[in-house]
Design a protein around this motif. Structure first.
Motif, PDB file in Angstrom:
ATOM      1  N   HIS A   2       7.368  11.450   1.903  1.00 32.54           N
ATOM      2  CA  HIS A   2       6.063  10.454   1.419  1.00 32.54           C
ATOM      3  C   HIS A   2       6.314   9.998   0.195  1.00 32.54           C
ATOM      4  O   HIS A   2       6.157   8.582   0.269  1.00 32.54           O
ATOM      5  N   TYR A   3       6.601  10.587  -0.684  1.00 32.63           N
ATOM      6  CA  TYR A   3       6.526   9.929  -1.937  1.00 32.63           C
ATOM      7  C   TYR A   3       7.882   9.118  -2.081  1.00 32.63           C
ATOM      8  O   TYR A   3       7.848   7.752  -2.554  1.00 32.63           O
ATOM      9  N   LEU A   4       8.999   9.464  -1.653  1.00 34.23           N
ATOM     10  CA  LEU A   4      10.022   8.582  -1.591  1.00 34.23           C
ATOM     11  C   LEU A   4       9.913   7.481  -0.680  1.00 34.23           C
ATOM     12  O   LEU A   4      10.354   6.158  -1.170  1.00 34.23           O
ATOM     13  N   ALA A   5       9.062   7.484   0.443  1.00 32.72           N
ATOM     14  CA  ALA A   5       8.925   6.348   1.053  1.00 32.72           C
ATOM     15  C   ALA A   5       7.868   5.398   0.308  1.00 32.72           C
ATOM     16  O   ALA A   5       8.311   3.936   0.531  1.00 32.72           O
ATOM     17  N   LEU A   6       6.991   5.935  -0.446  1.00 31.53           N
ATOM     18  CA  LEU A   6       6.101   5.059  -1.154  1.00 31.53           C
ATOM     19  C   LEU A   6       6.853   4.265  -2.147  1.00 31.53           C
ATOM     20  O   LEU A   6       6.705   3.085  -2.584  1.00 31.53           O
ATOM     21  N   LYS A   7       7.600   5.276  -2.725  1.00 31.26           N
ATOM     22  CA  LYS A   7       8.569   4.717  -3.955  1.00 31.26           C
ATOM     23  C   LYS A   7       9.542   3.244  -3.393  1.00 31.26           C
ATOM     24  O   LYS A   7       9.405   2.009  -4.036  1.00 31.26           O
ATOM     25  N   VAL A   8      10.114   3.300  -2.166  1.00 31.15           N
ATOM     26  CA  VAL A   8      10.988   2.397  -1.473  1.00 31.15           C
ATOM     27  C   VAL A   8       9.945   1.053  -1.411  1.00 31.15           C
ATOM     28  O   VAL A   8      10.229   0.067  -1.515  1.00 31.15           O
ATOM     29  N   ARG A   9       8.837   1.496  -0.557  1.00 27.33           N
ATOM     30  CA  ARG A   9       7.871   0.343  -0.216  1.00 27.33           C
ATOM     31  C   ARG A   9       7.218  -0.386  -1.459  1.00 27.33           C
ATOM     32  O   ARG A   9       7.187  -1.662  -1.430  1.00 27.33           O
ATOM     33  N   LEU A  10       7.020   0.350  -2.651  1.00 25.14           N
ATOM     34  CA  LEU A  10       6.363  -0.399  -3.778  1.00 25.14           C
ATOM     35  C   LEU A  10       7.482  -1.360  -4.451  1.00 25.14           C
ATOM     36  O   LEU A  10       7.392  -2.233  -4.951  1.00 25.14           O
ATOM     37  N   ASN A  11       8.764  -0.773  -4.344  1.00 29.79           N
ATOM     38  CA  ASN A  11       9.828  -1.501  -5.022  1.00 29.79           C
ATOM     39  C   ASN A  11      10.221  -2.790  -4.345  1.00 29.79           C
ATOM     40  O   ASN A  11      10.615  -3.768  -4.653  1.00 29.79           O
ATOM     41  N   ASN A  12      10.017  -2.767  -2.853  1.00 25.99           N
ATOM     42  CA  ASN A  12      10.350  -3.596  -1.848  1.00 25.99           C
ATOM     43  C   ASN A  12       9.410  -4.771  -1.649  1.00 25.99           C
ATOM     44  O   ASN A  12       9.856  -5.901  -1.505  1.00 25.99           O
ATOM     45  N   GLU A  13       8.234  -4.424  -2.380  1.00 25.43           N
ATOM     46  CA  GLU A  13       7.057  -5.647  -2.070  1.00 25.43           C
ATOM     47  C   GLU A  13       6.789  -6.115  -3.327  1.00 25.43           C
ATOM     48  O   GLU A  13       6.905  -5.538  -4.410  1.00 25.43           O
ATOM     49  N   SER A  14       6.450  -7.580  -3.391  1.00 26.93           N
ATOM     50  CA  SER A  14       6.467  -8.168  -4.479  1.00 26.93           C
ATOM     51  C   SER A  14       4.702  -8.109  -4.876  1.00 26.93           C
ATOM     52  O   SER A  14       4.536  -8.396  -6.243  1.00 26.93           O
ATOM     53  N   GLN A  15       3.915  -7.549  -4.244  1.00 33.15           N
ATOM     54  CA  GLN A  15       2.483  -7.539  -4.495  1.00 33.15           C
ATOM     55  C   GLN A  15       2.377  -6.401  -5.509  1.00 33.15           C
ATOM     56  O   GLN A  15       2.977  -5.220  -5.175  1.00 33.15           O
ATOM     57  N   GLU A  16       1.401  -6.396  -6.525  1.00 33.37           N
ATOM     58  CA  GLU A  16       1.020  -5.559  -7.313  1.00 33.37           C
ATOM     59  C   GLU A  16      -0.404  -4.647  -6.630  1.00 33.37           C
ATOM     60  O   GLU A  16      -1.282  -5.548  -6.355  1.00 33.37           O
TER      61      GLU A  16
END
Length: 114
Positions: free
Chosen positions: A21-35
């Motif tokens: 879950h932590y890794l998936a969150l990291k990938v999601r946050l890195n791929n999205e431009s939204q803060e």
């Protein structure tokens, strides 16, 4: 000298899923431009998924409080009370994240039963 297989540890399924879950969150946050703010629904949803978070009732209460705060912000964005409530919520969420990471680290330190 230990082989690569001998160094591997056995993780509990819940610990493994939390790390995923932590890794998936990291990938999601890195791929999205939204803060995202720490008090966003993304953080709350993420914490609800973790097995290492024990007190889910407090998270649900906090989620309701953040929703009420969000409605109030639309009416008065400059309210000092709303800013304090948001900071309080972010500190609580930060504590949840730190406790979760600490729990995962403890699980990774357990010696293999094999």
């Amino acid at each position: 000298m230990l082989s690569a297989n001998a160094k591997m540890k056995v993780l509990e399924t819940a610990t493994f899923h939390d790390i995923e879950h932590y890794l998936a969150l990291k990938v999601r946050l890195n791929n999205e431009s939204q803060e995202y703010a720490l008090s966003s629904t993304l953080t709350l949803e993420f914490l609800q998924q973790l097995h290492s978070v024990q007190d889910k009732a407090m998270l649900q209460k906090l989620e309701k409080e953040l929703q009420l705060t969000a409605l109030s912000v639309q009416d008065n964005k400059d309210s000092l009370l709303l800013q304090v409530k948001t900071l309080r919520s972010e500190k609580i969420l930060r504590s949840y994240l730190l406790l979760s990471i600490s729990t995962l680290c403890e699980q990774l330190q357990i010696e293999s039963p094999l």
